[in-house]
Structure formats: structure tokens, C-alpha cells
Design a protein around this motif. Structure first.
Motif, mmCIF file in Angstrom:
data_model
loop_
_atom_site.group_PDB
_atom_site.id
_atom_site.type_symbol
_atom_site.label_atom_id
_atom_site.label_comp_id
_atom_site.label_asym_id
_atom_site.label_seq_id
_atom_site.Cartn_x
_atom_site.Cartn_y
_atom_site.Cartn_z
ATOM 1 N N LYS A 77 34.969 36.511 56.387
ATOM 2 C CA LYS A 77 35.134 36.089 57.938
ATOM 3 C C LYS A 77 33.901 36.933 58.592
ATOM 4 O O LYS A 77 32.890 37.304 59.618
ATOM 5 C CB LYS A 77 35.991 36.025 59.567
ATOM 6 N N ASP A 78 32.897 37.664 58.031
ATOM 7 C CA ASP A 78 31.644 38.499 58.529
ATOM 8 C C ASP A 78 30.835 37.783 59.074
ATOM 9 O O ASP A 78 30.738 36.850 57.720
ATOM 10 C CB ASP A 78 31.449 39.755 57.357
ATOM 11 N N VAL A 79 30.548 37.605 60.195
ATOM 12 C CA VAL A 79 28.885 36.564 59.950
ATOM 13 C C VAL A 79 27.620 37.551 59.878
ATOM 14 O O VAL A 79 27.722 38.712 60.619
ATOM 15 C CB VAL A 79 29.001 36.160 61.534
ATOM 16 N N SER A 80 26.909 36.822 59.293
ATOM 17 C CA SER A 80 25.042 37.220 59.478
ATOM 18 C C SER A 80 24.230 36.354 59.444
ATOM 19 O O SER A 80 24.918 35.302 59.178
ATOM 20 C CB SER A 80 25.325 38.343 58.581
ATOM 21 N N ILE A 81 23.562 36.927 60.293
ATOM 22 C CA ILE A 81 22.365 35.572 60.401
ATOM 23 C C ILE A 81 21.029 35.950 59.465
ATOM 24 O O ILE A 81 20.382 36.812 58.864
ATOM 25 C CB ILE A 81 21.434 35.772 62.250
ATOM 26 N N VAL A 82 20.279 35.058 59.072
ATOM 27 C CA VAL A 82 19.733 35.220 57.839
ATOM 28 C C VAL A 82 18.035 33.990 58.324
ATOM 29 O O VAL A 82 18.548 33.305 58.516
ATOM 30 C CB VAL A 82 19.737 34.084 56.841
ATOM 31 N N VAL A 83 17.164 35.794 58.355
ATOM 32 C CA VAL A 83 16.393 35.015 59.361
ATOM 33 C C VAL A 83 14.814 34.795 57.494
ATOM 34 O O VAL A 83 14.971 35.548 56.781
ATOM 35 C CB VAL A 83 15.196 36.182 59.771
ATOM 36 N N ILE A 84 14.329 33.223 57.507
ATOM 37 C CA ILE A 84 13.353 32.524 56.584
ATOM 38 C C ILE A 84 12.405 32.785 57.468
ATOM 39 O O ILE A 84 12.146 31.937 58.109
ATOM 40 C CB ILE A 84 13.823 31.618 55.886
ATOM 41 N N ASP A 85 10.905 33.885 56.933
ATOM 42 C CA ASP A 85 9.832 33.994 57.682
ATOM 43 C C ASP A 85 8.457 33.971 56.871
ATOM 44 O O ASP A 85 8.796 34.401 55.775
ATOM 45 C CB ASP A 85 10.213 34.575 58.798
ATOM 46 N N PHE A 86 7.195 33.604 57.246
ATOM 47 C CA PHE A 86 6.532 33.945 55.920
ATOM 48 C C PHE A 86 5.413 34.932 56.711
ATOM 49 O O PHE A 86 5.357 35.093 58.013
ATOM 50 C CB PHE A 86 5.561 32.962 56.601
ATOM 51 N N ALA A 87 4.833 35.994 56.616
ATOM 52 C CA ALA A 87 3.948 37.059 57.201
ATOM 53 C C ALA A 87 2.981 36.890 56.050
ATOM 54 O O ALA A 87 2.881 37.201 54.209
ATOM 55 C CB ALA A 87 4.494 38.466 57.435
ATOM 56 N N GLU A 88 1.158 38.074 56.109
ATOM 57 C CA GLU A 88 0.539 38.275 55.788
ATOM 58 C C GLU A 88 1.253 39.505 54.837
ATOM 59 O O GLU A 88 1.488 39.725 54.683
ATOM 60 C CB GLU A 88 -0.356 38.459 56.335
ATOM 61 N N GLU A 89 0.393 39.104 53.668
ATOM 62 C CA GLU A 89 1.198 40.435 53.176
ATOM 63 C C GLU A 89 0.951 42.025 53.445
ATOM 64 O O GLU A 89 2.257 42.623 52.941
ATOM 65 C CB GLU A 89 0.535 40.396 51.348
ATOM 66 N N ASP A 90 0.229 42.185 53.708
ATOM 67 C CA ASP A 90 -0.423 43.381 55.070
ATOM 68 C C ASP A 90 0.588 43.838 55.921
ATOM 69 O O ASP A 90 0.599 44.609 56.397
ATOM 70 C CB ASP A 90 -1.622 44.027 54.841
ATOM 71 N N GLU A 91 1.019 42.213 56.453
ATOM 72 C CA GLU A 91 2.106 42.957 58.156
ATOM 73 C C GLU A 91 3.121 42.849 57.644
ATOM 74 O O GLU A 91 4.090 42.106 58.737
ATOM 75 C CB GLU A 91 1.071 41.612 58.550
#
Length: 130
Positions: free
Chosen positions: A94-108
Motif C-alpha cells: 500500500k506504499d504510495v508514490s507519485i510518478v512524474v512524466i515530463d520533457f526537458a532539453e538534454e542538457d537541462e
């Protein structure tokens, strides 16, 4: 224009999925931790930080599970980029986690990951899940 790369981050968070969902899916919840202020008109959300403002369209959501926003450009058109927040709950522990999916430029990438770490840290603080 540089191409952005998709990445995924996961953060354990000690809170119920239903409470967490309120903080990732509503303007009032998001303005507690994600931006200085968040307004919505229908499915268009306006995120305000200091002196900058970004608009995103809520393109999908599933109650208690996830929200997905697509960034809009200056003209209000869909961009190629989105960010998504998913709530994961382990069936056994029952452990909860938040998964974030996002985009960034490679060098950032490192900078982007650090920004999310700080944001999620604020979220945990607001939820009392430190």
C-alpha cells in the motif's frame, strides 16, 4: 529549437491516493505547491510563477490515479510537450508514490529533475508527509 527528451521520475509519498489527487488535479491544490497561483477556465489551466505565466490544457485525468496536461504555446495552440502526474499504489504494501512524466532539453535534464524534486518536496510539506 532544441528537441526535448521525455523522462520519468518517481517519488514515494506517504498520503492517501484520494487526497494526493486533489493536490495534483485542482487549481487550488496545484497552487499550494506547484505554482504561485493556478487558475482554470474549463480544461485550460493557467500556471503563474513570479512574473511568468504558462497555459496548459488538461488532456486526460482519471480520478485518484492521474492527470495529464499539454502545454500551450503563446498563441494558445497545443505544443508537442506534456507533463503527467500518476499516483501509484503498491497492491501489497500500500506504499504510495507519485510518478512524474515530463520533457526537458538534454542538457537541462539534471536541472529539470531537481526542479521536480523541489516541487514534490513542497507538496510533501503541504500534505504533512515529510
Amino acid at each position: 529549437m532544441e528537441v526535448k527528451v521525455k523522462y520519468e521520475l518517481e517519488f514515494p509519498i506517504h498520503v492517501s491516493p484520494s487526497l494526493l489527487y486533489q493536490y495534483i488535479s485542482t487549481p487550488s491544490g496545484l497552487s499550494e505547491w506547484f505554482a504561485d497561483n493556478v487558475n482554470s477556465r474549463g480544461e485550460i489551466f493557467t500556471f503563474i510563477w513570479d512574473d511568468s505565466e504558462e497555459k496548459a490544457k488538461l488532456i486526460s485525468k482519471r480520478s485518484g490515479e492521474r492527470v495529464k496536461f499539454r502545454w500551450l504555446d503563446e498563441d494558445g495552440n497545443d505544443s508537442d510537450y506534456f507533463f503527467e502526474m500518476r499516483i501509484m499504489e503498491d497492491d501489497i504494501t500500500k506504499d504510495v508514490s507519485i510518478v512524474v512524466i515530463d520533457f526537458a532539453e538534454e542538457d537541462e535534464m539534471d536541472e529539470a529533475a531537481l526542479l521536480w524534486e523541489n516541487q514534490i518536496s513542497d507538496l510533501k510539506h503541504v500534505l504533512g508527509s515529510v
